[in-house]
Design a protein around this motif. Sequence first.
Motif, PDB file in Angstrom:
ATOM      1  N   SER A 168       0.830  -1.204   0.000  1.00 18.81           N
ATOM      2  CA  SER A 168       0.000   0.000   0.000  1.00 18.81           C
ATOM      3  C   SER A 168       0.868   1.260   0.000  1.00 18.81           C
ATOM      4  O   SER A 168       0.500   2.263  -0.619  1.00 18.81           O
ATOM      5  CB  SER A 168      -0.957  -0.007   1.187  1.00 18.81           C
ATOM      6  N   LEU A 169       2.031   1.201   0.660  1.00 15.49           N
ATOM      7  CA  LEU A 169       2.970   2.328   0.621  1.00 15.49           C
ATOM      8  C   LEU A 169       3.470   2.550  -0.809  1.00 15.49           C
ATOM      9  O   LEU A 169       3.537   3.685  -1.289  1.00 15.49           O
ATOM     10  CB  LEU A 169       4.150   2.056   1.555  1.00 15.49           C
ATOM     11  N   TYR A 170       3.796   1.454  -1.500  1.00 15.66           N
ATOM     12  CA  TYR A 170       4.244   1.535  -2.899  1.00 15.66           C
ATOM     13  C   TYR A 170       3.157   2.168  -3.768  1.00 15.66           C
ATOM     14  O   TYR A 170       3.416   3.100  -4.531  1.00 15.66           O
ATOM     15  CB  TYR A 170       4.598   0.141  -3.404  1.00 15.66           C
ATOM     16  N   HIS A 171       1.934   1.667  -3.643  1.00 16.61           N
ATOM     17  CA  HIS A 171       0.834   2.188  -4.462  1.00 16.61           C
ATOM     18  C   HIS A 171       0.614   3.674  -4.195  1.00 16.61           C
ATOM     19  O   HIS A 171       0.439   4.459  -5.133  1.00 16.61           O
ATOM     20  CB  HIS A 171      -0.445   1.412  -4.163  1.00 16.61           C
ATOM     21  N   ARG A 172       0.661   4.055  -2.937  1.00 11.83           N
ATOM     22  CA  ARG A 172       0.453   5.457  -2.561  1.00 11.83           C
ATOM     23  C   ARG A 172       1.499   6.363  -3.208  1.00 11.83           C
ATOM     24  O   ARG A 172       1.184   7.431  -3.734  1.00 11.83           O
ATOM     25  CB  ARG A 172       0.526   5.534  -1.036  1.00 11.83           C
ATOM     26  N   HIS A 173       2.767   5.926  -3.192  1.00 10.13           N
ATOM     27  CA  HIS A 173       3.831   6.759  -3.743  1.00 10.13           C
ATOM     28  C   HIS A 173       3.884   6.723  -5.266  1.00 10.13           C
ATOM     29  O   HIS A 173       4.275   7.714  -5.887  1.00 10.13           O
ATOM     30  CB  HIS A 173       5.177   6.377  -3.120  1.00 10.13           C
ATOM     31  N   VAL A 174       3.490   5.615  -5.875  1.00 12.17           N
ATOM     32  CA  VAL A 174       3.415   5.587  -7.343  1.00 12.17           C
ATOM     33  C   VAL A 174       2.372   6.592  -7.809  1.00 12.17           C
ATOM     34  O   VAL A 174       2.609   7.377  -8.737  1.00 12.17           O
ATOM     35  CB  VAL A 174       3.078   4.171  -7.860  1.00 12.17           C
ATOM     36  N   MET A 175       1.214   6.584  -7.172  1.00 12.93           N
ATOM     37  CA  MET A 175       0.157   7.510  -7.577  1.00 12.93           C
ATOM     38  C   MET A 175       0.549   8.958  -7.293  1.00 12.93           C
ATOM     39  O   MET A 175       0.202   9.862  -8.042  1.00 12.93           O
ATOM     40  CB  MET A 175      -1.154   7.162  -6.866  1.00 12.93           C
ATOM     41  N   LYS A 176       1.296   9.183  -6.244  1.00 13.00           N
ATOM     42  CA  LYS A 176       1.742  10.538  -5.902  1.00 13.00           C
ATOM     43  C   LYS A 176       2.737  11.079  -6.924  1.00 13.00           C
ATOM     44  O   LYS A 176       2.753  12.263  -7.232  1.00 13.00           O
ATOM     45  CB  LYS A 176       2.380  10.507  -4.512  1.00 13.00           C
ATOM     46  N   ASN A 177       3.572  10.187  -7.476  1.00 15.32           N
ATOM     47  CA  ASN A 177       4.642  10.612  -8.370  1.00 15.32           C
ATOM     48  C   ASN A 177       4.315  10.518  -9.854  1.00 15.32           C
ATOM     49  O   ASN A 177       5.187  10.768 -10.667  1.00 15.32           O
ATOM     50  CB  ASN A 177       5.909   9.799  -8.084  1.00 15.32           C
ATOM     51  N   GLY A 178       3.109  10.135 -10.229  1.00 13.63           N
ATOM     52  CA  GLY A 178       2.783  10.154 -11.650  1.00 13.63           C
ATOM     53  C   GLY A 178       2.018   8.963 -12.170  1.00 13.63           C
ATOM     54  O   GLY A 178       1.682   8.909 -13.346  1.00 13.63           O
ATOM     55  N   GLY A 179       1.736   7.969 -11.378  1.00 14.69           N
ATOM     56  CA  GLY A 179       0.918   6.843 -11.798  1.00 14.69           C
ATOM     57  C   GLY A 179       1.723   5.676 -12.333  1.00 14.69           C
ATOM     58  O   GLY A 179       2.940   5.744 -12.511  1.00 14.69           O
ATOM     59  N   TYR A 180       1.005   4.594 -12.603  1.00 13.93           N
ATOM     60  CA  TYR A 180       1.647   3.343 -12.995  1.00 13.93           C
ATOM     61  C   TYR A 180       2.214   3.360 -14.411  1.00 13.93           C
ATOM     62  O   TYR A 180       2.980   2.485 -14.769  1.00 13.93           O
ATOM     63  CB  TYR A 180       0.668   2.179 -12.837  1.00 13.93           C
TER      64      TYR A 180
END
Length: 126
Positions: free
Chosen positions: A44-56
């Motif tokens: 969930s930490l990974y998903h949160r930061h991926v979305m914060k930095n520009g998406g998958y």
Amino acid sequence: MCPGNHESAGKRRFGGRCHDNQHLQPVLVEAAWSAVRHPGYLRSLYHRHVMKNGGYRSPVAKKKAIVTVAHAMIVIIWHVLATGKPYHELGEDYFTTRKDPEKEAQRLIAKLQVLGHKVTVELAPA
């Protein structure tokens, strides 16, 4: 694996991360890639930061998020070694349940009222 710190006159700017241990970093990054493939706090930490930095769709966002997860893992490892207590998994829903629901509802109601909406709240049937 610590994030860089570049602050001047109270303004925080991007500082890049520190390049310290050349042998530990690749191992932590590999472990982080493995950890995000299993449900839990680190995913969930990974998903949160991926979305914060520009998406998958952004490879840069994924790499930044993995470094964040690797940093979190080294912090977890340090705490386990320093305290001698076993790791307690916070759970996949940590970021959604850590806030007090009543305070969060009041915050959202106040935000809607500032935007000019009239809000009436009813509890949903159980």
